[in-house]
Design a protein around this motif. Structure first.
Motif, mmCIF file in Angstrom:
data_model
loop_
_atom_site.group_PDB
_atom_site.id
_atom_site.type_symbol
_atom_site.label_atom_id
_atom_site.label_comp_id
_atom_site.label_asym_id
_atom_site.label_seq_id
_atom_site.Cartn_x
_atom_site.Cartn_y
_atom_site.Cartn_z
ATOM 1 N N GLY A 23 -24.678 15.198 -56.557
ATOM 2 C CA GLY A 23 -23.299 15.147 -56.267
ATOM 3 C C GLY A 23 -22.760 13.822 -56.699
ATOM 4 N N SER A 24 -23.488 12.511 -56.688
ATOM 5 C CA SER A 24 -23.025 11.470 -57.176
ATOM 6 C C SER A 24 -23.050 11.449 -58.540
ATOM 7 C CB SER A 24 -24.005 10.406 -56.438
ATOM 8 O OG SER A 24 -23.900 9.068 -57.300
ATOM 9 N N ALA A 25 -24.368 12.002 -59.133
ATOM 10 C CA ALA A 25 -24.356 12.070 -60.666
ATOM 11 C C ALA A 25 -23.296 12.892 -61.400
ATOM 12 C CB ALA A 25 -25.714 12.372 -60.989
ATOM 13 N N VAL A 26 -23.330 14.227 -60.956
ATOM 14 C CA VAL A 26 -22.397 15.000 -61.661
ATOM 15 C C VAL A 26 -21.113 14.672 -61.109
ATOM 16 C CG1 VAL A 26 -21.640 17.297 -61.925
ATOM 17 C CG2 VAL A 26 -24.195 16.900 -61.825
ATOM 18 N N GLY A 27 -20.193 14.519 -62.157
ATOM 19 C CA GLY A 27 -18.823 14.015 -61.684
ATOM 20 C C GLY A 27 -17.777 13.902 -63.148
ATOM 21 N N LEU A 28 -17.111 13.222 -63.094
ATOM 22 C CA LEU A 28 -16.170 13.113 -64.277
ATOM 23 C C LEU A 28 -16.990 12.647 -65.292
ATOM 24 C CD1 LEU A 28 -13.195 11.567 -62.662
ATOM 25 C CD2 LEU A 28 -13.338 13.775 -63.325
ATOM 26 N N GLY A 29 -17.940 11.903 -65.197
ATOM 27 C CA GLY A 29 -18.938 11.456 -66.351
ATOM 28 C C GLY A 29 -19.321 12.573 -67.011
ATOM 29 N N ASN A 30 -19.514 13.712 -66.394
ATOM 30 C CA ASN A 30 -20.210 14.781 -67.122
ATOM 31 C C ASN A 30 -18.966 15.510 -67.667
ATOM 32 O OD1 ASN A 30 -21.829 14.176 -64.651
ATOM 33 N ND2 ASN A 30 -23.293 15.299 -65.663
ATOM 34 N N ILE A 31 -17.950 15.846 -66.959
ATOM 35 C CA ILE A 31 -16.953 16.912 -67.428
ATOM 36 C C ILE A 31 -15.840 16.347 -68.261
ATOM 37 C CG2 ILE A 31 -15.191 18.556 -66.453
ATOM 38 C CD1 ILE A 31 -17.684 18.572 -63.895
ATOM 39 N N LEU A 106 -15.082 -1.912 -59.255
ATOM 40 C CA LEU A 106 -14.274 -1.579 -60.568
ATOM 41 C C LEU A 106 -14.478 -0.413 -61.206
ATOM 42 C CD1 LEU A 106 -15.681 -4.763 -62.499
ATOM 43 C CD2 LEU A 106 -13.625 -4.512 -61.366
ATOM 44 N N ILE A 107 -15.492 0.399 -61.153
ATOM 45 C CA ILE A 107 -15.514 1.714 -61.345
ATOM 46 C C ILE A 107 -14.727 2.695 -60.659
ATOM 47 C CG2 ILE A 107 -16.966 3.811 -62.178
ATOM 48 C CD1 ILE A 107 -19.179 1.927 -62.556
ATOM 49 N N LEU A 108 -14.786 2.427 -59.584
ATOM 50 C CA LEU A 108 -14.002 3.088 -58.320
ATOM 51 C C LEU A 108 -12.548 3.158 -58.793
ATOM 52 C CD1 LEU A 108 -13.561 4.929 -55.890
ATOM 53 C CD2 LEU A 108 -13.131 2.783 -54.671
ATOM 54 N N PHE A 110 -10.738 2.840 -62.040
ATOM 55 C CA PHE A 110 -10.437 3.718 -63.035
ATOM 56 C C PHE A 110 -10.754 5.089 -63.019
ATOM 57 C CE2 PHE A 110 -13.898 4.323 -65.858
ATOM 58 C CZ PHE A 110 -14.886 3.476 -65.466
ATOM 59 N N TYR A 111 -11.749 5.059 -62.357
ATOM 60 C CA TYR A 111 -12.404 6.683 -62.097
ATOM 61 C C TYR A 111 -11.247 7.512 -61.150
ATOM 62 C CZ TYR A 111 -16.310 9.998 -61.407
ATOM 63 O OH TYR A 111 -17.267 11.037 -61.427
ATOM 64 N N SER A 112 -10.722 6.826 -60.135
ATOM 65 C CA SER A 112 -9.797 7.256 -59.361
ATOM 66 C C SER A 112 -8.415 7.633 -59.888
ATOM 67 C CB SER A 112 -9.537 6.501 -57.978
ATOM 68 O OG SER A 112 -10.685 6.292 -57.286
ATOM 69 N N ALA A 230 -25.640 7.175 -70.439
ATOM 70 C CA ALA A 230 -26.692 7.407 -69.849
ATOM 71 C C ALA A 230 -26.661 6.955 -68.490
ATOM 72 C CB ALA A 230 -27.719 7.063 -70.407
ATOM 73 N N PHE A 231 -26.301 5.671 -68.198
ATOM 74 C CA PHE A 231 -26.325 4.703 -67.111
ATOM 75 C C PHE A 231 -25.257 5.644 -65.867
ATOM 76 C CE2 PHE A 231 -28.778 1.654 -69.048
ATOM 77 C CZ PHE A 231 -29.332 1.158 -67.974
ATOM 78 N N PHE A 232 -23.935 5.726 -66.730
ATOM 79 C CA PHE A 232 -23.000 6.190 -65.778
ATOM 80 C C PHE A 232 -23.032 7.597 -65.360
ATOM 81 C CE2 PHE A 232 -18.735 7.952 -65.413
ATOM 82 C CZ PHE A 232 -17.838 6.616 -64.791
ATOM 83 N N LEU A 234 -25.766 9.210 -64.512
ATOM 84 C CA LEU A 234 -26.705 9.200 -63.758
ATOM 85 C C LEU A 234 -26.423 8.531 -62.524
ATOM 86 C CD1 LEU A 234 -29.732 9.104 -65.995
ATOM 87 C CD2 LEU A 234 -28.921 11.281 -65.079
ATOM 88 N N SER A 235 -25.620 7.671 -62.353
ATOM 89 C CA SER A 235 -25.141 6.816 -61.395
ATOM 90 C C SER A 235 -26.198 5.670 -61.107
ATOM 91 C CB SER A 235 -24.931 7.681 -59.921
ATOM 92 O OG SER A 235 -24.105 8.568 -60.064
ATOM 93 N N VAL A 236 -26.588 5.332 -62.444
ATOM 94 C CA VAL A 236 -27.565 4.505 -62.162
ATOM 95 C C VAL A 236 -27.390 3.113 -62.858
ATOM 96 C CG1 VAL A 236 -29.766 5.776 -62.145
ATOM 97 C CG2 VAL A 236 -28.942 4.955 -64.158
ATOM 98 N N SER A 325 -17.233 13.449 -54.300
ATOM 99 C CA SER A 325 -18.676 13.347 -54.186
ATOM 100 C C SER A 325 -19.320 12.136 -55.082
ATOM 101 C CB SER A 325 -19.476 14.599 -54.243
ATOM 102 O OG SER A 325 -19.676 14.877 -55.740
ATOM 103 N N SER A 326 -18.855 11.758 -56.224
ATOM 104 C CA SER A 326 -19.194 10.680 -57.019
ATOM 105 C C SER A 326 -18.541 9.346 -56.587
ATOM 106 C CB SER A 326 -18.778 10.894 -58.518
ATOM 107 O OG SER A 326 -19.373 11.726 -59.176
ATOM 108 N N THR A 327 -17.323 9.517 -56.209
ATOM 109 C CA THR A 327 -16.648 8.079 -55.927
ATOM 110 C C THR A 327 -17.354 7.753 -54.604
ATOM 111 O OG1 THR A 327 -14.959 9.382 -54.955
ATOM 112 C CG2 THR A 327 -14.380 8.389 -57.194
#
Ligand code: TRP
Length: 478
Positions: A23-31, A106-108, A110-112, A230-232, A234-236, A325-327
């Protein structure tokens, strides 16, 4: 009193941990992000570099983070400090944890902003705004959506508020229920879209765009962006997986969990890319459409397919959940830290953290309208600067230190206890983590600096690292 005890939380099973981590990994980063940067950086060759980074750099760091989290059983700052102490190393390793707290916020922000747009698109779909629209209309719809700062502010605040609400309730009540349903459902809707793309889109062209590498289109900036992605995705690099690992049962297999997380995350990104580019080519749109790519392509598909109104609403609802689930995992390190360090309860700390993220987010959303011409890092606007600073700098640097810590600093017993795989796999893991992962990151960074100093700097860093490795080896043997 300092809140020394870890909040009495844990995942109810290994499957739930995997679900939450996925849930953390799959998110706007993928889609949202993967397709648009793949378009901007030319397709196949970029994707190949991205995949290499995911498996050679991201996966080892993923395993390290979960292992460190479970060994430390606390927030990333405390986990790093504690493990460094147990391994007779410097307290400064706690800085890795601070990177985590900061980059998360910081990510939270712009992601939101994008998560908010997804909420808006959910309502567009629900009210039938997509039916029969063309590429031109879809583009205009996106342009109109981001031109109005007040509307953006509203959707963004809603997205951020939802995240904070869930985090406040703690991981068990909020998160587990959501991911349980969401992950399978998201996968099914992606499959429906894939069938649509195969029959109605330019699927062959899309496939070639993603899988046929054309290296003439690849630049060193592209490589850095692929590494960051790749980092983003996978949430690592940040410690989110470390924070989640702290709640993982000691019996669960980290290797198995890690492989599932990375595999599913990659699958979702590639599927999303295939679908989106099939529509791009069929509509004669540009692959390099930028952050609006998702929002200008999928509405066209939903507007054409039978039952598209339903699938469209369902899809955007699921993406909202995937985003949230990522934020949640972006806030978890800082919330756990404030809880354990200053004894500030979740329900209070989210107000402080939320306020910071909100202010930054306002800056990010203004980059689409009033602040369009404000340029910061390397002529990037505020939104892109936040993205670049976190994704391409803070995550890889965090990851670099996490890999060095896990590879060289931590007591080998702790490492063995956590990963507990066969000797063969342990040595494969260690060789990758010691040589490939850190060098990969350093090389990419060096080539992105000013060209003249790049090679000098890289040579210096490489020699330094080599010296460090030799000294370690020698002291290990004595
Ligand atoms: N991986 C998420 C995505 O792809 C974003 C994300 C959530 C993240 N938590 C993170 C990125 C922690 C880096 C670190 O949408």
């Amino acid at each position: 009193m300092s809140g020394s005890k870890l909040s009495a939380q844990s995942w109810s099973s290994q499957t739930v941990f995997i679900l939450a981590a996925v849930g953390s990994a799959v998110g706007l980063g993928n889609i949202w992000k993967f397709p648009y940067i793949t378009g901007e950086y030319g397709g196949g060759a970029f994707v190949l570099v991205y995949l290499l980074c995911v498996f050679l750099i991201g996966l080892p760091i993923m395993l390290s983070e979960i292992a460190l989290g479970r060994a430390g059983k606390a927030n990333p700052v405390r986990t790093m400090a504690k493990l460094a102490k147990e391994s007779n190393s410097s307290k400064a390793w706690a800085l890795v944890g601070f990177n985590s707290v900061m980059a998360g916020l910081l990510i939270l922000s712009f992601y939101s902003v994008i998560a908010g747009l997804v909420i808006a698109y959910f309502f567009y779909s629900l009210f039938g705004s997509f039916s029969g629209i063309s590429g031109e209309v879809a583009k205009q719809m996106f342009a109109d959506s981001v031109a109005n700062p007040w509307a953006l502010l509203f959707w963004f605040s809603l997205a951020l508020g939802l995240t904070l609400l869930i985090v406040a309730r703690g991981i068990k009540n909020g998160l587990e229920k959501a991911v349980n349903f969401m992950m399978p459902a998201l996968f099914i809707v992606l499959m429906i879209l894939l069938v649509y793309a195969i029959f109605s889109g330019s699927f062959g062209e899309s496939f070639a765009f993603i899988f046929a590498p054309d290296f003439s289109k690849l630049t060193w900036t592209g490589v850095l962006i692929a590494l960051g992605q790749a980092f983003f995705t996978l949430s690592v690099g940040l410690g989110a997986m470390m924070a989640y690992g702290a709640y993982l049962d000691d019996k669960a297999s980290i290797v198995k969990a890690g492989l599932w997380i990375v595999g599913l995350d990659t699958l979702v990104a590639l599927l999303a890319g295939l679908v989106i580019f099939a529509i791009v080519f069929q509509q004669g749109l540009s692959p390099a459409e930028g952050p609006g790519l998702l929002f200008t392509t999928l509405p066209i598909a939903f507007g054409q397919m039978p039952g598209g109104w339903l699938f469209g609403s369902l899809f955007f609802a699921l993406v909202i959940m995937a985003a949230i689930s990522s934020t949640i995992s972006l806030v978890e390190p800082s919330v756990a830290w404030m809880d354990q360090r200053f004894s500030i309860a979740r329900s209070k700390s989210i107000w402080i953290l939320g306020a910071i993220a909100w202010l930054l987010g306002v800056g990010a959303l203004l980059s689409f309208n009033y602040w369009q011409d404000l340029k910061l890092l390397g002529s990037r606007n505020f939104f892109d600067s936040l993205d670049f600073l976190t994704t391409s700098i803070m995550l890889p640097v965090g990851g670099l230190f996490i890999s060095i810590f896990m590879a060289w600093i931590i007591k080998p017993e702790i490492r063995g206890e956590q990963l507990g795989s066969s000797e063969f796999w342990m040595s494969v893991f260690l060789v990758t983590l010691r040589y490939i992962t850190p060098f990969g990151i350093i090389v990419v960074f060096a080539y992105n600096l000013d060209e003249r100093i790049a090679s000098w700097l890289m040579a210096a860093v490489a020699i330094g690292y080599l010296g460090f490795v030799i000294q370690k080896k020698v002291s290990e043997q004595s």
